[in-house]
Each structure stands twice: as C-alpha cells, then as structure tokens.
Write an enzyme that holds these catalytic residues in place. Structure first.
Site, PDB file in Angstrom:
ATOM      1  CG  HIS A   1       1.268   1.727  -1.666  1.00 17.87           C
ATOM      2  ND1 HIS A   1       1.777   0.694  -0.912  1.00 17.87           N
ATOM      3  CD2 HIS A   1       2.278   2.628  -1.790  1.00 17.87           C
ATOM      4  CE1 HIS A   1       3.035   0.956  -0.596  1.00 17.87           C
ATOM      5  NE2 HIS A   1       3.352   2.132  -1.119  1.00 17.87           N
TER       6      HIS A   1
ATOM      7  CB  CYS B   1     -20.026   5.051  10.746  1.00 21.21           C
ATOM      8  SG  CYS B   1     -19.287   3.524  10.172  1.00 21.21           S
ATOM      9  N   GLY B   2     -19.153   4.393  13.498  1.00 20.46           N
ATOM     10  CA  GLY B   2     -18.551   3.738  14.652  1.00 20.46           C
ATOM     11  C   GLY B   2     -17.329   2.917  14.310  1.00 20.46           C
TER      12      GLY B   2
ATOM     13  NE  ARG C   1       5.718  -1.399  -5.989  1.00 17.04           N
ATOM     14  CZ  ARG C   1       6.297  -0.565  -5.124  1.00 17.04           C
ATOM     15  NH1 ARG C   1       7.055   0.415  -5.585  1.00 17.04           N
ATOM     16  NH2 ARG C   1       6.121  -0.699  -3.835  1.00 17.04           N
TER      17      ARG C   1
END
Length: 144
Positions: A98, A65-66, A132
């Site tokens: 991550h 979207c924009g 982790r």
C-alpha cells in the site's frame, strides 16, 4: 538485488543474522551499521542507508534500532524515502503493498531475530500494488 543495512548498538546481532541470511540468497549487502554493542548515535547509520536508496545505489534499505522509531523518523526526513516501522510480517506486507516502502525499520528490542529475518524476506518479496495506492503515495512528500 542490492540492499543497504544500518543499525545502532541494539540491532547489531540482528544485522549480522540478516546479512548472513541475505548473502546466502545472493543479495549484495552494504553494511553501514555499527559492528559492536557500544552505544552509538543511530542517525549516523541511517543517513548513508537513506542516501544510497535515494541515489539508487541500492534497491532497498533495512534499519534496526531498539524501538525502530528513531531510525524511521530519521530516514523519513528524505523526500524519496518511505520508511515503515514493522513488528510483524502482516505490517511488512502492507507497507510494501500500500505504501511502496523502500526502507524497512525493525525494532530489535521488540522482535526476535527469527521474526526479523522473516520480515526482511516478506519485505523483499512483496510488490507494491499501485492502483489506488499510487495516488496516495504521490501525496506523501511535502515538496517534489
């Protein structure tokens, strides 16, 4: 690999370029986005993409979207969705490595079509590092 894509009126041209690129690489695409530049409500196109990811009908989702804020906010209402708003490949790498993002949100008004296609490639070719980061990802949902 199966990909669901959705967009509002700001992302139509980007979506078509991304679909063409991905189909040339053999990806199966489900298009939930609008195909015109007429004003539409982005949540109407986010919900089917997010639901397909949740239901494991597709491997990943792509939303445009924009600003990409609206599509990201909407997609992230789903417990199993981890949608990341990205405007360059480095951020795309990090949301996959991550955060194990499963939906890429692209701001069409702040990137070029070429950048968007490159971000999609990075998203689909970057693995979650686990380790982790898994413990942190496990803490994202409010309820299980």
């Amino acid at each position: 690999m199966k990909i669901a894509i959705g967009n509002d009126h700001a992302g139509t041209d980007y979506k078509f370029a991304i679909i063409k690129h991905l189909e040339s690489k053999g990806y199966a695409i489900t298009n939930y986005g609008t195909n015109t530049d007429d004003s539409v409500d982005y949540p109407d196109f986010v919900h089917p993409v997010a639901q397909d990811v949740v239901d494991k009908k597709v491997d990943f989702g792509i939303l445009l979207c924009g600003s990409a804020n609206g599509v990201a906010m909407t997609a992230n209402k789903y417990q199993q969705i981890r949608a990341g708003l990205c405007w360059n490949k480095e951020i795309v790498s990090l949301i996959r490595q991550h955060n194990n993002a499963n939906v890429l949100c692209i701001p069409a008004r702040f990137t070029s079509v070429q950048q968007a296609v490159e971000m999609v490639d990075t998203f689909l070719n970057t693995d979650f590092e686990g380790g982790r980061h898994q413990n942190r990802v496990n803490k994202i949902p409010m309820c299980s």
